[in-house]
Structure formats: structure tokens, C-alpha cells
Design an enzyme around this catalytic site. Structure first.
Site, PDB file in Angstrom:
ATOM      1  N   ASP A  65       0.832  -1.210   0.000  1.00 15.98           N
ATOM      2  CA  ASP A  65       0.000   0.000   0.000  1.00 15.98           C
ATOM      3  C   ASP A  65       0.860   1.251   0.000  1.00 15.98           C
ATOM      4  O   ASP A  65       1.164   1.782   1.064  1.00 15.98           O
ATOM      5  CB  ASP A  65      -0.921  -0.019   1.223  1.00 15.98           C
ATOM      6  CG  ASP A  65      -1.877   1.143   1.262  1.00 15.98           C
ATOM      7  OD1 ASP A  65      -2.123   1.744   0.192  1.00 15.98           O
ATOM      8  OD2 ASP A  65      -2.356   1.479   2.355  1.00 15.98           O
ATOM      9  N   GLU A  97      -4.517  -0.149  -5.894  1.00 17.81           N
ATOM     10  CA  GLU A  97      -4.445  -0.033  -4.442  1.00 17.81           C
ATOM     11  C   GLU A  97      -4.137  -1.383  -3.797  1.00 17.81           C
ATOM     12  O   GLU A  97      -3.971  -2.392  -4.483  1.00 17.81           O
ATOM     13  CB  GLU A  97      -5.776   0.506  -3.890  1.00 17.81           C
ATOM     14  CG  GLU A  97      -5.785   2.014  -3.676  1.00 17.81           C
ATOM     15  CD  GLU A  97      -4.947   2.441  -2.483  1.00 17.81           C
ATOM     16  OE1 GLU A  97      -4.360   1.567  -1.809  1.00 17.81           O
ATOM     17  OE2 GLU A  97      -4.866   3.649  -2.225  1.00 17.81           O
ATOM     18  N   GLU A 146      -2.207  10.492  -0.328  1.00 19.84           N
ATOM     19  CA  GLU A 146      -3.444   9.701  -0.257  1.00 19.84           C
ATOM     20  C   GLU A 146      -3.782   9.336   1.179  1.00 19.84           C
ATOM     21  O   GLU A 146      -4.946   9.407   1.594  1.00 19.84           O
ATOM     22  CB  GLU A 146      -3.306   8.434  -1.120  1.00 19.84           C
ATOM     23  CG  GLU A 146      -4.601   7.669  -1.348  1.00 19.84           C
ATOM     24  CD  GLU A 146      -4.883   6.578  -0.324  1.00 19.84           C
ATOM     25  OE1 GLU A 146      -5.959   5.962  -0.397  1.00 19.84           O
ATOM     26  OE2 GLU A 146      -4.028   6.342   0.558  1.00 19.84           O
TER      27      GLU A 146
END
Length: 306
Positions: free
Chosen positions: A78, A136, A110
Site C-alpha cells: 500500500d 491499491e 493519499e
């Protein structure tokens, strides 16, 4: 975001893109984003890194991943998996004749509230975009799941069905994604109405946003799966946009067969199944018991997930 560690990652990104023969663009912006599900407004200095492949004019396809991580996590999945995938796809596409521009967007911020995505919407490069692939992770292994689409989903699903060899997706998961209190950059991008496909690996969530999100825990097979799907979808959408419309229901069968149908066709199938069930129940002389079983299954099946 906006840390010494992130500066080092960004410098490596720029160097790799230059070595690929691309011309990276770095935007330095101070941006705020309304993070609605968390009920806060987040602000930060972010520096998105972008590179454009293909012709200079025409509607563009954006490939998006974020290069920042949470403070506690190394971010191998991630979103290291998204960053690595986009670099590899970019290295392949740069040597192909493309029908329209492809923008590689490595955004920052993010994890602080989708701030890099908000910064991109203020960028001139976003004005000619019509489609988006976002990558993602919410785990470190397992197959890549396509869990979110633009609405209505007809065109997005047509592109997915035409290109992905080992599909892993269902319209149930995309419906659930709109209900749960989790966000990706796609939440911010939605306001533009782009054709969108959002994908992630979700296996072994215990390593998500933790020190365990490291290279040792990341399954290379998952990286390969993300890469295969990303290249297939990019090849499809960089050539053309599907002309399909409407809303479809869809699912895969063991990642080998992808079934899709218009929503109205799904309703017809449901009515046929119910009629068949009713006929069998009536023939066995047990209509009341059968109806009770069905209603009980519906009620319990709704209560348990809730």
C-alpha cells in the site's frame, strides 16, 4: 507525505522515469481536501509525479497510484504494488504506438486524506482525461480484485470483460464498496465522471497499515497478477473507449469465466428462478413451508452481514 522518506522515494521515481526515456513532471502544491467519511478537512504540501506517454493530443487515460504510506508502514503493498506496476506498464507502453495519451500519475498524500488526487484535479493535465485505472492494496497477497467502477458501469465492465484473462470481480463487491466507510483516490476522482476501474489485493489484511506491510510479506504472485491486469486494461483503454452503456451485473466463475448481463436481464433471471421454485414447491404440496424457507433465508442473510 512531505517527509524526508517520501522525498527519497520521489527522487527515485523521477530517476527511474528519466532512465526509461520519459520526461517526469513534478508539481509542488499546497492542497486541502474534504475527507467526508472521516468528517475532516486535510491539508498538506504534496508533490505529484507525472509522465505522459503517447501522442500529445487527445483524451487521456490516467493510471494512478500513491507513493506515500502511513507513518507506521513501509508501504510495500500500500501502495508500492501500484507504483511498481505503473513503472513496469510504462516501460512497456513507451515503445508502443498509442492511439491516445496515457498519463502515469504517482500522487502524494493519499493516506492524509486523498490530497494528491485533489491536487491532480487542479492540474492542467486533468482537463483532457476521460478514463482512469487506480491501483491499491488492503493486504499483501491473493488475486487482484476489481472492486469499484464508475456508475453506470456498462462501459467500464465492457473494457474489463474484453481484456482481463483471469477476472476476479462481482457487482456485489462494487455495491458493497460504495457502502463501507473506506476511501481510495477514486472517491475524489468521481466528481469528474471518468470511466473508472479500481483494483486492489486484499489477502492477509492483518499486515495492512502496519510494520508488516514490507517486501518480505508481499507475495510476488500478487504483484504479477496486478501487473497482468494493469497491462491488459491499459492496452484496451489506450486504444479505444467502449461504446457500452447502462448498468450491468457481473461475476466471475473461478477466475476463468466472466459473466455479465444487463440489470434488467438479471431481474428476469431472478423472476424465472422464483417461478420455478414456486412450481416445484406447489408440485410437492409444500408451498407454505417453501415460502417460509425463502423468506427466512432472505431475512437471516440480511441480518448476519449487517
Amino acid at each position: 507525505a512531505d517527509s524526508v522518506g517520501d522525498d527519497l522515494v520521489r527522487a527515485r521515481l523521477v530517476t527511474v522515469l528519466q532512465q526509461m526515456g520519459l520526461k517526469p513532471i513534478v508539481r509542488d502544491q499546497f492542497v486541502c481536501n474534504d475527507f467526508q467519511k472521516a468528517r475532516l478537512v486535510a491539508c498538506a504540501r504534496v508533490r505529484n509525479v507525472m509522465a505522459v506517454i503517447g501522442p500529445p493530443n487527445g483524451k487521456a487515460l490516467v493510471l494512478s497510484a500513491h507513493y506515500d504510506s502511513v507513518p507506521v508502514g513501509p508501504g510495500a503493498s500500500d501502495d508500492g504494488i501500484g507504483v511498481a506496476t505503473m513503472l513496469e506498464v510504462g516501460s512497456i507502453l513507451k515503445d508502443r504506438p498509442l492511439a491516445r495519451p496515457v498519463i502515469l500519475l504517482f500522487n502524494e498524500g493519499e493516506e492524509l486524506g486523498l490530497i494528491g488526487a485533489r491536487a491532480f484535479l487542479a492540474d492542467p493535465l486533468s482537463r483532457n482525461v476521460d478514463s482512469l485505472l487506480n491501483f491499491e492494496a488492503r493486504g499483501v497477497n491473493g488475486p487482484v480484485t476489481m472492486f469499484e467502477t464508475s456508475q453506470p458501469n456498462g462501459a467500464a465492465i465492457a473494457a474489463y470483460a474484453a481484456s482481463v484473462k483471469h477476472p476476479y470481480a462481482s457487482s456485489l463487491s462494487t455495491d458493497v464498496a460504495r457502502l463501507i466507510p473506506n476511501d481510495t483516490d477514486v472517491t475524489t476522482y468521481k466528481e469528474r465522471g471518468w470511466l473508472t476501474l479500481n483494483s486492489a489485493i486484499v489477502g492477509n489484511e492483518t499486515r495492512y497499515h502496519s510494520p508488516g506491510d514490507n517486501l518480505a510479506g508481499l507475495d510476488p504472485r500478487s504483484l504479477q497478477d496486478v501487473g497482468d491486469e494493469a497491462l491488459a486494461l491499459t492496452s484496451e483503454l489506450s486504444a479505444r473507449l467502449p461504446h457500452a452503456s447502462g448498468t450491468n451485473i457481473f461475476f466471475d466463475l473461478s477466475q476463468r469465466v466472466f459473466v455479465e448481463m444487463p440489470l434488467w436481464a438479471g431481474v428476469v433471471c431472478l423472476l424465472v428462478l422464483l417461478a420455478g421454485f414456486a412450481a416445484i414447491a406447489w408440485g410437492r404440496g409444500a408451498p407454505v413451508r417453501s415460502i417460509t424457507v425463502v423468506l427466512g433465508a432472505i431475512v437471516s442473510g440480511s441480518v448476519l452481514p449487517w
